[in-house]
Write an enzyme that holds these catalytic residues in place. Sequence first.
Site, mmCIF file in Angstrom:
data_model
loop_
_atom_site.group_PDB
_atom_site.id
_atom_site.type_symbol
_atom_site.label_atom_id
_atom_site.label_comp_id
_atom_site.label_asym_id
_atom_site.label_seq_id
_atom_site.Cartn_x
_atom_site.Cartn_y
_atom_site.Cartn_z
ATOM 1 N N TRP A 1 -10.660 -12.713 -5.500
ATOM 2 C CA TRP A 1 -9.365 -12.704 -6.185
ATOM 3 C C TRP A 1 -8.715 -11.320 -6.100
ATOM 4 O O TRP A 1 -7.542 -11.167 -6.382
ATOM 5 C CB TRP A 1 -9.508 -13.099 -7.649
ATOM 6 C CG TRP A 1 -10.113 -14.450 -7.792
ATOM 7 C CD1 TRP A 1 -11.304 -14.775 -8.357
ATOM 8 C CD2 TRP A 1 -9.564 -15.683 -7.323
ATOM 9 N NE1 TRP A 1 -11.532 -16.112 -8.268
ATOM 10 C CE2 TRP A 1 -10.486 -16.711 -7.636
ATOM 11 C CE3 TRP A 1 -8.386 -16.029 -6.648
ATOM 12 C CZ2 TRP A 1 -10.266 -18.041 -7.314
ATOM 13 C CZ3 TRP A 1 -8.167 -17.361 -6.333
ATOM 14 C CH2 TRP A 1 -9.094 -18.340 -6.660
ATOM 15 N N HIS B 1 -8.673 0.299 -1.090
ATOM 16 C CA HIS B 1 -8.378 1.676 -1.505
ATOM 17 C C HIS B 1 -8.726 2.606 -0.337
ATOM 18 O O HIS B 1 -9.317 2.158 0.662
ATOM 19 C CB HIS B 1 -9.137 2.067 -2.784
ATOM 20 C CG HIS B 1 -10.630 1.863 -2.730
ATOM 21 N ND1 HIS B 1 -11.465 2.265 -3.733
ATOM 22 C CD2 HIS B 1 -11.456 1.311 -1.793
ATOM 23 C CE1 HIS B 1 -12.715 1.975 -3.433
ATOM 24 N NE2 HIS B 1 -12.734 1.400 -2.254
ATOM 25 N N ARG C 1 -4.438 -5.482 -1.490
ATOM 26 C CA ARG C 1 -5.199 -6.193 -2.528
ATOM 27 C C ARG C 1 -4.635 -7.595 -2.704
ATOM 28 O O ARG C 1 -3.417 -7.794 -2.562
ATOM 29 C CB ARG C 1 -5.144 -5.441 -3.867
ATOM 30 C CG ARG C 1 -5.984 -4.179 -3.824
ATOM 31 C CD ARG C 1 -6.079 -3.481 -5.157
ATOM 32 N NE ARG C 1 -6.617 -2.143 -4.935
ATOM 33 C CZ ARG C 1 -6.823 -1.236 -5.873
ATOM 34 N NH1 ARG C 1 -6.546 -1.521 -7.122
ATOM 35 N NH2 ARG C 1 -7.304 -0.056 -5.567
ATOM 36 N N GLN D 1 -2.110 4.710 -0.818
ATOM 37 C CA GLN D 1 -2.835 5.664 -1.655
ATOM 38 C C GLN D 1 -3.003 6.971 -0.885
ATOM 39 O O GLN D 1 -2.898 7.004 0.346
ATOM 40 C CB GLN D 1 -4.236 5.132 -1.999
ATOM 41 C CG GLN D 1 -4.228 4.008 -3.022
ATOM 42 C CD GLN D 1 -5.639 3.649 -3.481
ATOM 43 O OE1 GLN D 1 -6.635 4.023 -2.865
ATOM 44 N NE2 GLN D 1 -5.716 2.908 -4.573
ATOM 45 N N VAL E 1 -17.893 7.852 -8.939
ATOM 46 C CA VAL E 1 -17.806 9.207 -9.516
ATOM 47 C C VAL E 1 -18.565 9.254 -10.841
ATOM 48 O O VAL E 1 -18.703 8.241 -11.534
ATOM 49 C CB VAL E 1 -16.331 9.649 -9.745
ATOM 50 C CG1 VAL E 1 -15.643 9.965 -8.439
ATOM 51 C CG2 VAL E 1 -15.574 8.609 -10.545
ATOM 52 N N ALA F 1 -13.555 13.881 -6.082
ATOM 53 C CA ALA F 1 -12.632 13.046 -5.311
ATOM 54 C C ALA F 1 -11.548 12.553 -6.254
ATOM 55 O O ALA F 1 -11.728 12.523 -7.471
ATOM 56 C CB ALA F 1 -13.374 11.863 -4.705
#
Length: 348
Positions: free
Chosen positions: A156, A173, A199, A213, A256, A310
């Site tokens: 989804w 991403h 997406r 991005q 992260v 990051a």
Amino acid sequence: MHGEIDQVRNEALAALAAAQTSSALAEWHSHYLGRRGVLTQLMRQISQIPPTERPAYGQAVNALKEELSAAFTARQQEVSAQELAQQLAAETVDVTLPGRQPTLGTLHPVTAMIREVTGIFARLGFQVVEGPEVEYSAYAFDALNIPQDHPARDVWDTIYIDSPGREIVLRPHTSPMQIRVMEQRQPPIRVVVPGRCYRYEAVDATHEWHFHQIEGLAVDEHITMADLKGTLAAFARQLFGQERRVRFRCDYFPFVEPGVDFAIDCMFCHGEGCRVCKGTGWIEILGAGMVHPQVLRNVGYDPERYTGWAFGMGVERLVMLKYGVPDIRLFYQGDLRFLAQFSRTTVW
Ligand code: FA5
């Protein structure tokens, strides 16, 4: 017979004077002086003339031929001079007329923002790199510590490519480029990665199914959260104004630890609270954090020696904030009335 020669002479000269164009002149020439023209016929009639008169007749016809040829040449010069003058008058170039404004294209606002942001980071010492939009799940998820059952991997949310064997996705991403860059290089690393992402998304005023991005990655010995804070604050102040205040709050991303969301005080209400910042006084700009030790291990780095951070930000969102664009869908409708408003944005 001489009477006929005179008559031809008078007619020919009158017709010559009446010829105004080079094509009329050409017609005149073939009628009188051409191979089957009037003069040739006059000469042929010599056989019907008594022999004693023939020399005089021949001379008279030849004299007429020469006279008409000379008259023709003179008239030809006059006519071509007239025609040239007419042509020049008709084709006059008015050098005082203002030129026509050419219609120049301009950079799309998203492209202009990518250049502006990567330019800021380039001046801070970051290299700009790009990577594939069609990506292995192993890079988009697994190596980034996103487990098999993570909701982001759901059909989804992510667009999958039919690929027997290795699972392939349209990257959701730019973070997989963290892995690709670290796999290929050894620290120190300082890169920014602009690029298109996809997406499986219900499109609305703030969500597109494809968007852009910009990822950032810095890895080295002794890199700390303080470097991240300083770098992001310097970036945000260059893009949104030196007076900006910045805020870091805890957030969660599997790749992260710790993770943060980074916000600036709202430039529309200066932190008072308005419609744009939804009354909070703050605008979230990006997600960031210290690179997870497991991610460092996944690319063969020793997390005891190297640390890094990051970040990832949405480009359309930055343009919307900077220029007050109310709906993300405006970027991809190809409406020139909207796009032309950005013709003065930074271009280099
Ligand atoms: C990420 O994508 C993380 N990879 C960011 C990151 C990188 C965090 C490195 C930590 C370290 P997120 O899903 O929140 O995070 O997306 C980041 C930004 O992309 C969002 O803030 C938003 O500006 C933009 N974005 C995400 N989905 C869409 C969408 N459907 N349409 C437009 N922009 C979007």
